[in-house]
Design a protein around this motif. Structure first.
Motif, mmCIF file in Angstrom:
data_model
loop_
_atom_site.group_PDB
_atom_site.id
_atom_site.type_symbol
_atom_site.label_atom_id
_atom_site.label_comp_id
_atom_site.label_asym_id
_atom_site.label_seq_id
_atom_site.Cartn_x
_atom_site.Cartn_y
_atom_site.Cartn_z
ATOM 1 N N GLU A 198 31.221 -16.945 -55.732
ATOM 2 C CA GLU A 198 29.918 -16.966 -56.374
ATOM 3 C C GLU A 198 29.093 -18.067 -55.710
ATOM 4 O O GLU A 198 29.590 -19.181 -55.553
ATOM 5 N N GLU A 247 32.080 -4.877 -61.377
ATOM 6 C CA GLU A 247 30.805 -5.257 -61.996
ATOM 7 C C GLU A 247 30.761 -4.758 -63.430
ATOM 8 O O GLU A 247 31.159 -3.637 -63.727
ATOM 9 N N ASN A 302 25.202 -9.786 -67.688
ATOM 10 C CA ASN A 302 25.019 -8.656 -66.771
ATOM 11 C C ASN A 302 24.874 -9.056 -65.309
ATOM 12 O O ASN A 302 24.398 -8.261 -64.499
ATOM 13 N N THR A 303 25.287 -10.248 -64.965
ATOM 14 C CA THR A 303 25.207 -10.650 -63.561
ATOM 15 C C THR A 303 26.563 -10.448 -62.884
ATOM 16 O O THR A 303 27.618 -10.494 -63.534
ATOM 17 N N LYS A 304 26.509 -10.252 -61.579
ATOM 18 C CA LYS A 304 27.750 -10.101 -60.805
ATOM 19 C C LYS A 304 28.531 -11.413 -60.776
ATOM 20 O O LYS A 304 29.767 -11.412 -60.681
ATOM 21 N N SER A 335 30.591 -11.499 -63.899
ATOM 22 C CA SER A 335 31.761 -10.622 -63.796
ATOM 23 C C SER A 335 32.911 -11.318 -63.079
ATOM 24 O O SER A 335 34.072 -11.226 -63.496
ATOM 25 N N ARG A 336 32.603 -12.021 -61.988
ATOM 26 C CA ARG A 336 33.657 -12.715 -61.236
ATOM 27 C C ARG A 336 34.250 -13.870 -62.056
ATOM 28 O O ARG A 336 35.469 -14.061 -62.075
ATOM 29 N N ASN A 347 37.565 -4.650 -62.124
ATOM 30 C CA ASN A 347 36.229 -5.092 -62.528
ATOM 31 C C ASN A 347 35.420 -5.556 -61.329
ATOM 32 O O ASN A 347 35.437 -6.724 -60.958
ATOM 33 N N LYS A 350 25.728 -9.581 -52.199
ATOM 34 C CA LYS A 350 25.059 -8.902 -53.315
ATOM 35 C C LYS A 350 24.236 -9.887 -54.126
ATOM 36 O O LYS A 350 24.715 -10.974 -54.461
ATOM 37 N N ASN A 369 28.390 -3.710 -66.579
ATOM 38 C CA ASN A 369 27.051 -3.294 -67.005
ATOM 39 C C ASN A 369 27.061 -3.217 -68.526
ATOM 40 O O ASN A 369 27.402 -2.176 -69.097
ATOM 41 N N ASP A 416 32.454 -1.034 -63.589
ATOM 42 C CA ASP A 416 32.716 -0.402 -62.292
ATOM 43 C C ASP A 416 34.016 -0.939 -61.711
ATOM 44 O O ASP A 416 34.227 -2.162 -61.658
ATOM 45 N N SER A 469 22.988 -11.220 -57.535
ATOM 46 C CA SER A 469 23.718 -11.234 -58.796
ATOM 47 C C SER A 469 23.170 -10.216 -59.794
ATOM 48 O O SER A 469 23.910 -9.682 -60.614
#
Length: 458
Positions: free
Chosen positions: A187, A347, A166-168, A171-172, A345, A214, A349, A333, A216
């Motif tokens: 990152e 992010e 669940n971290t940004k 996602s990357r 993508n 942001k 969740n 998102d 993470s």
């Protein structure tokens, strides 16, 4: 991949515990993300809004119209009698367990853990129900402790898996692994990597674009800074360095990206089954203001081509999440930008989302291709407001039967959550779903309801 339009409850049970007749106990522990962030991690200081936590803790009431009639929802406080009668007139509701002597500042799981009577009730439920599971919004160490105390298993993965996916940053990294279009950025796990990523992106600032920094594990618009100058970036770095100096062995985890000039924010949901199958639930347009989620509009205006692109991205994302140990509901998102480019993508969740809580309403009231806006109305109040007062004020707009256009309230507890004493102003929120046959009627309905609600704020 399969597009399912109804009966989320049955799908969840079949997908997660292989039994549609299982009994789920819903724990709607909103903002569980706060427990996934390692204590040594340095973030971006945020200004705390007075009663924000009280409000978040009462979002749980949306679970009453989310869970199926054969399930159970645990709540911090009793639902207003008249509001519960209203909900029961719309849909058959689940059984509700209330925690005794709840603390408004604690989330629902911590309240349960502090209530021996509720713990005992849950143990008795376990003894009389073989196929019973906890179904939390998301899982942290506290839900795992509750499961251990009561003997009731969780229908979801471990807290370790939740915190990992669940971290940004995750996602990357996932985008890179499965070849999903990625927003320019990087990152960052150190101040040096932040400085290096900034050097790679600063040409966007020079050309008049902006960047965004942001955390993470930031949530609900917190842990985010818009960078529109080198001076602002340098101030952010100094703030982070100051935080690191205050913590022994402090760590950072950020994403620094180009700010996308958007046409629309989009959220789409998938369900990952225990066998790895991915089910696509479709997309909604998000209403986002200043980085804070305000609601959903559906159906979206996006084309079939864009919807297919989201579906394919969801399949890739779901496949990788499954490899990394996750199964269950996922909200993703995405952004559609002003150059007609879809970024699928932004992010992940991997938990329930606000859009999840609208699905049973959608199943039962929007099967005839109507339009809907799920949102909250902000209220500035100086006294407690009863549900009957709200209902009387909005009576001409209220949905009371299936198929009617109007306003359906799905959370009333947040209206009075911030009340402390008579005459002292506080902010409340009234959550609901507006429904109409077309967009013009929908937004006209929104405007007329706001006019009515203004009357209790004067």
């Amino acid at each position: 991949m399969e597009n399912i339009g109804c009966n989320l409850s049955a799908h969840l049970k079949r997908a997660l515990v292989d039994d549609e007749k299982a009994k789920f106990i819903y724990i709607n522990n909103f903002e569980v993300e706060q427990y996934w962030k390692p204590p040594e991690t340095v973030g971006i200081p945020s200004v705390s809004i007075g009663n924000a936590r009280l409000m978040v803790n009462r979002l749980e009431e949306q679970g009453v119209l989310f869970a199926s009639p054969t399930d159970i929802v645990i709540l911090k406080r009793p639902v207003s009698t008249h509001f519960l009668q209203y909900l029961q007139s719309l849909l058959e509701c689940p059984d509700i367990i209330y925690v005794e002597n709840s603390n408004p500042n604690l989330n629902i799981t911590k309240d349960i853990l502090n209530c021996q009577k509720t713990i005992q009730n849950l143990k008795e439920l376990k003894n009389t129900n073989k196929n019973i599971y906890f179904m939390p919004y998301g899982c942290s160490e506290y839900e795992e402790k509750l499961s251990e105390l009561t003997g009731i298993p969780l229908a979801v993965p471990s807290s370790h898996v939740f915190s990992k996916v669940n971290t940004k940053v995750y996602s990357r990294v996932l985008n890179q692994k499965v070849n999903i279009r990625q927003i320019p950025g990087g990152e960052c796990d150190s101040v040096n990597s932040l400085l290096e990523t900034y050097q790679n992106l600063k040409h966007y600032l020079i050309s008049g674009e902006r960047l965004v920094l942001k955390e993470s594990l930031g949530v609900s618009g917190k842990g985010l800074i818009i960078i529109d100058s080198e001076e602002k970036f340098n101030k952010a770095i100094k703030m982070i360095e100051k935080g690191l100096n205050k913590k022994n062995n402090g760590k950072v985890s950020f994403v620094l990206e180009k700010w996308i000039r958007k046409t629309a924010d989009i959220n789409y949901q998938i369900l990952i089954e225990r066998n790895g199958k991915v089910i696509y639930y479709g997309a909604k347009e998000c209403i986002v203001e200043d980085g804070v989620h305000r609601g959903h509009l559906y159906p979206t205006y996006i084309t079939r081509k864009l919807d297919e692109e989201l579906r394919k991205a969801g399949e890739k994302i779901g496949g990788q999440l499954y490899k990394d140990g996750y199964y269950g509901i996922v909200g993703i998102d995405a952004i559609y930008d002003q150059e007609d480019m879809l970024w699928p993508n932004l992010e992940i969740n991997a938990r329930f989302n606000m859009a999840s809580y609208q699905m049973r309403i959608q199943e039962n009231f929007l099967q005839n291709q109507g339009h809907a806006l799920a949102k909250y109305y902000e209220l500035k109040l100086s006294r407690q407001i009863s549900f009957n007062e709200i209902f009387t004020l909005l009576e001409n707009f209220m949905i009371t039967t299936n198929g009617k256009e109007g306003f359906l309230i799905n959370n009333f507890a947040t209206v009075n959550a911030g009340f402390s004493k008579e005459g002292k102003f506080f902010k409340g929120r009234l959550y609901g779903v507006l429904m109409a046959s077309n967009m013009d009627s929908l937004f006209d309905l929104e405007r007329r309801i706001q006019i009515q609600l203004n009357k209790i704020q004067e």
